[in-house]
Design an enzyme around this catalytic site. Structure first.
Site, mmCIF file in Angstrom:
data_model
loop_
_atom_site.group_PDB
_atom_site.id
_atom_site.type_symbol
_atom_site.label_atom_id
_atom_site.label_comp_id
_atom_site.label_asym_id
_atom_site.label_seq_id
_atom_site.Cartn_x
_atom_site.Cartn_y
_atom_site.Cartn_z
ATOM 1 N N LYS A 301 0.852 -1.179 0.000
ATOM 2 C CA LYS A 301 0.000 0.000 0.000
ATOM 3 C C LYS A 301 0.892 1.235 0.000
ATOM 4 O O LYS A 301 1.834 1.313 0.789
ATOM 5 C CB LYS A 301 -0.884 -0.020 1.246
ATOM 6 C CG LYS A 301 -2.291 0.419 0.996
ATOM 7 C CD LYS A 301 -3.226 0.032 2.114
ATOM 8 C CE LYS A 301 -4.565 0.702 1.865
ATOM 9 N NZ LYS A 301 -5.638 0.204 2.696
ATOM 10 N N GLU A 388 -20.292 -5.378 9.426
ATOM 11 C CA GLU A 388 -21.298 -4.604 10.158
ATOM 12 C C GLU A 388 -22.382 -5.490 10.761
ATOM 13 O O GLU A 388 -22.857 -5.242 11.866
ATOM 14 C CB GLU A 388 -21.927 -3.545 9.233
ATOM 15 C CG GLU A 388 -21.012 -2.367 8.903
ATOM 16 C CD GLU A 388 -19.960 -2.665 7.842
ATOM 17 O OE1 GLU A 388 -20.043 -3.745 7.224
ATOM 18 O OE2 GLU A 388 -19.058 -1.835 7.631
ATOM 19 N N ARG A 416 -26.340 -2.109 5.864
ATOM 20 C CA ARG A 416 -26.103 -3.531 5.632
ATOM 21 C C ARG A 416 -26.588 -4.383 6.802
ATOM 22 O O ARG A 416 -26.909 -5.550 6.649
ATOM 23 C CB ARG A 416 -24.610 -3.726 5.431
ATOM 24 C CG ARG A 416 -24.242 -5.127 5.274
ATOM 25 C CD ARG A 416 -22.927 -5.271 4.630
ATOM 26 N NE ARG A 416 -22.930 -4.851 3.255
ATOM 27 C CZ ARG A 416 -21.831 -4.812 2.518
ATOM 28 N NH1 ARG A 416 -20.684 -5.147 3.038
ATOM 29 N NH2 ARG A 416 -21.892 -4.443 1.261
HETATM 30 C C1 TPP Z 1 -19.549 -2.041 4.231
HETATM 31 C C2 TPP Z 1 -18.329 -1.175 4.337
HETATM 32 N N1 TPP Z 1 -17.763 -0.948 5.540
HETATM 33 C C3 TPP Z 1 -16.674 -0.165 5.633
HETATM 34 C C4 TPP Z 1 -16.132 0.408 4.528
HETATM 35 C C5 TPP Z 1 -14.952 1.363 4.658
HETATM 36 N N2 TPP Z 1 -13.786 0.836 3.919
HETATM 37 C C6 TPP Z 1 -13.444 1.317 2.706
HETATM 38 S S1 TPP Z 1 -12.094 0.580 2.077
HETATM 39 C C7 TPP Z 1 -11.884 -0.341 3.466
HETATM 40 C C8 TPP Z 1 -10.716 -1.268 3.596
HETATM 41 C C9 TPP Z 1 -10.462 -2.029 2.357
HETATM 42 O O1 TPP Z 1 -9.359 -2.849 2.526
HETATM 43 P P1 TPP Z 1 -8.945 -3.810 1.369
HETATM 44 O O2 TPP Z 1 -10.168 -4.361 0.715
HETATM 45 O O3 TPP Z 1 -7.968 -4.792 1.881
HETATM 46 O O4 TPP Z 1 -8.295 -2.851 0.295
HETATM 47 P P2 TPP Z 1 -7.007 -1.928 0.399
HETATM 48 O O5 TPP Z 1 -7.489 -0.540 0.665
HETATM 49 O O6 TPP Z 1 -6.151 -2.444 1.506
HETATM 50 O O7 TPP Z 1 -6.371 -2.045 -0.915
HETATM 51 C C10 TPP Z 1 -12.899 -0.084 4.400
HETATM 52 C C11 TPP Z 1 -13.005 -0.706 5.726
HETATM 53 C C12 TPP Z 1 -16.759 0.171 3.298
HETATM 54 N N3 TPP Z 1 -16.333 0.724 2.166
HETATM 55 N N4 TPP Z 1 -17.840 -0.626 3.229
#
Ligand code: TPP
Length: 662
Positions: A301, A388, A416
């Protein structure tokens, strides 16, 4: 000097470049991302991590015919740059610019929209099933992060893939971060896959495939070398969690098996996600597979920007920053605190006095402010992952044992968990407290993140207490009040900075279902208007009242505080006393606070006209600022005043136009 990036405007151009040229292009794209987002902000870290991955995808596959389904889709900036949106890219997340997520209406290359996590595997499987039914042969590629594997829906999809289709390509983009550090057993498990050579699966047929390629042997050697190098690199910079590794015993909790293979998908990897030739070869192989496959790709990242590597959480989604240092632009002196920090700090204070309180976040410790609790009282803090539904039911379980859990979940993400709110919390009348941040607009993010529906989806459920503070001091009062209730209690408050009012030393216990009268009629014989301003729109109500008063009206301003139970007495009283009632809310009009008032007036035979100010029955787009959208949709002092005057037969030039949209 001309750049390859200047020549690339579509996937067909990516296919024409040589490998060294593609590597140059990767560096140019990184520069474009770092420079562009320094001005506008956005999801820098995730996108810097997928530059080579996205180039390889477009090199091997052919969108829009082939389908890329991205989980959350906050990592699609490179994909957008490569699919005809390069020139608009500097305006990403700004008014009129590209949306920050994949959007079907924006490009034929965005085959599936998202913004919430955990949907990609299911959606991609649906597409693969549809393709199989139609008898066509496009490839469906699902790109999902390691944090998507903290989400239940992902497993629901994985459970079905092997039985549903023979052709499915999953790419697990593993950078070991969610927004914060990824949590839970799956995170340790992925670590084990990476660090234990036993699991390394550059399988025999993949090796044979590579050998058949021109200079295949060489590619294979390079692949191994790069992989070893990368493994060393990630260990060196300490990206992996250590400890908690367990010996393999065969299955289950102490697992020695590869979970994807147990679920009927072939597993390949882990491979270095910044090694373009290896990525390309692997995807070419995946394209030939007649069995569902998951490729485990390791990425970093923030790659290419030191500050983003050092502070992955900050640069997951950042505001504008200094391109050289990565520092955020300094806040203006006197800027009020953020609502999320008020909430987090208040929870710490409440926890210090009340042993039954605990805080729960679904992978959002910073965004919700729960990081304050994590730091101050880690044993009272739970991060359950992007889960959630689980968070809410987990809270319900704790509540049955005498605890008073505080679930801090954004309004839009809480959608959700609706059934869990209904079936587990409300039906059993359990004292779970919900702190719903981002209730209102999340302007840059757009419709996936606007929290505009919670009043409507909560007010129909029995046992609910639902409140909205007009400022940060009242947020503290409401949190304090919530801890005294034996019912499900919801508090909605907006994104960003609060109003800047002082916070009392001792919070006040509010009377449930009682509104606050901010300004009463002065009974000066003028035309009477009662303005009910909910939450942050109470400010708007006060400003509109001032202007109306200056123009010859007698105005009352009420802070409803509760959308459930509604203060029937106060609403009825002012409903009868006023000639026009105005309700203002940062929520859709349909089913919202104003609708609640109309229902009450209908029941009580209050016939006074009601002007409702709020969001219309449509999904609201993204924009540079909240104010722009408020102006566009009429959540303004001017429109409020104009609509009131229209009720008295006074027309103002702008009224008609604004009424249409408001
Ligand atoms: C239902 C939901 N809860 C929380 C989020 C907030 N959120 C956005 S991206 C993310 C983390 C994503 O991590 P990953 O899929 O591993 O991708 P990375 O950013 O590490 O590439 C979160 C928790 C969301 N988008 N949707």
């Amino acid at each position: 000097m001309s750049r390859y990036l200047d020549m690339v405007d579509g996937p067909e151009h990516v296919k024409k470049l040589t490998l060294p040229q593609l590597q140059e292009l990767a560096a140019e794209i990184r520069q474009e991302l770092i420079a562009g987002l320094a001005k506008s902000g956005g999801h820098l870290g995730p996108n810097l991590g997928v530059v080579e991955l996205t180039l390889a995808l477009h090199r091997v596959f052919n969108t829009p015919r082939d389908k890329f389904v991205w989980d959350v889709s906050h990592q699609v900036y490179v994909h957008k740059i490569l699919t005809g949106r390069k020139n608009r890219f500097p305006a990403i997340r700004q008014t009129g610019g590209p949306n920050g997520f994949a959007l079907r209406t924006e490009s034929e290359h965005d085959c599936y929209g998202a913004g919430h996590a955990g949907t990609a595997l299911s959606a991609a499987l649906g597409m693969a099933a549809a393709r199989d039914k139609k008898g066509t042969d496009e490839n469906v590629v699902c790109i999902f992060g390691d944090a998507a594997l903290t989400n239940g829906i992902s497993y629901e999809a994985l459970n079905n893939i092997g039985h549903t289709t023979k052709r499915f390509i999953g790419i697990l983009n593993d950078n070991e971060w969610s927004i914060a550090k990824n949590v839970g057993a799956i995170s340790s498990y992925l670590n084990k896959l990476i660090t234990n050579p036993h699991y390394n699966k550059l399988s025999r047929d993949f090796q044979n495939f590579l050998r058949r390629l021109p200079k295949g042997e060489l590619a294979l050697k390079l692949a191994h070398k790069a992989e070893e190098g990368f493994k060393g690199a990630i260990t060196d910079v300490g990206l992996r969690q250590t400890g908690s590794q367990v010996d393999a015993d065969g299955r289950g909790g102490y697992g020695s098996s590869i979970i994807f293979e147990e679920m009927g998908l072939r597993y390949l990897g882990p491979i270095n996600g910044h090694d373009l030739p290896l990525l390309i070869s692997t995807m070419e192989f995946a394209r030939t597979c007649d069995h569902p496959i998951v490729i485990h790709v390791l990425t970093q990242k923030g790659k290419g920007f030191e500050a983003a590597i050092k502070f992955p959480e900050k640069f997951h989604g950042t505001g504008p920053y200094d391109m050289k240092t990565g520092d955020s632009l300094p806040a203006k002196v006197g800027t009020p605190p953020m609502y999320q920090d008020v909430m987090g700090q208040t929870l710490v204070k409440l926890c210090q006095k009340n042993n039954t309180l605990v805080g729960i976040t679904a992978a959002m410790p910073s965004g919700t402010g729960l990081k304050h609790l994590e730091k101050a009282m880690p044993d009272r803090y739970y991060d359950v992952g992007i889960a959630e539904e689980h968070a809410v039911i987990f809270a319900a379980g704790m509540a049955t044992m005498g605890f008073h859990p505080v679930c801090a979940i954004y309004s839009s993400f809480l959608q959700r968990a609706y059934d869990c709110i209904h079936h587990d919390v409300c039906l059993q009348n359990l004292p779970v407290i919900f702190c719903m941040d981002r209730a209102g607009l999340s302007a840059n993010d757009g419709p996936t993140h606007h929290g505009l529906f919670d009043i409507a989806y909560l007010r129909c459920l029995p046992n609910v207490i639902a409140m909205a503070p007009k400022d940060e001091d009242e947020l503290v009062d409401m949190m304090f009040t919530a801890t005294h209730q034996n019912h499900p209690t919801f508090i909605r408050y907006p994104r960003g900075v609060a109003e800047g009012v002082p916070i009392k030393d001792q919070p006040e216990l509010l009377e449930i279902g009682k509104a606050e009268i901010i300004r009463n009629f002065s009974s000066n014989g003028k035309r009477k208007v009662a303005l009910f301003g909910l939450g942050p729109l109470n400010t708007l109500a006060r400003q509109a009242a001032e202007q109306l008063a200056a123009e010859g009206f007698d105005c009352a301003v009420i802070n409803p505080r509760f959308t459930k139970p509604l203060d029937a007495g106060t609403h009825e009283f002012f409903g009868h006393a006023a000639e026009v009632v105005v309700t203002l809310e940062d929520h859709v009009l349909m089913g919202g606070y104003g609708s609640t008032v109309l229902e009450l007036f209908s029941e009580k035979n209050v016939t006074t006209p009601v002007v409702r100010i709020g969001w219309p029955d449509q999904f609201i787009e993204h924009a540079t600022t909240q104010d722009e959208l408020r102006r566009k949709y009429g959540l303004t002092v001017e429109n409020t005043v104009a609509k009131v005057k229209a009720q008295f037969g006074e027309t103002v030039a702008t009224t008609a136009k604004l009424i249409e949209v408001a």
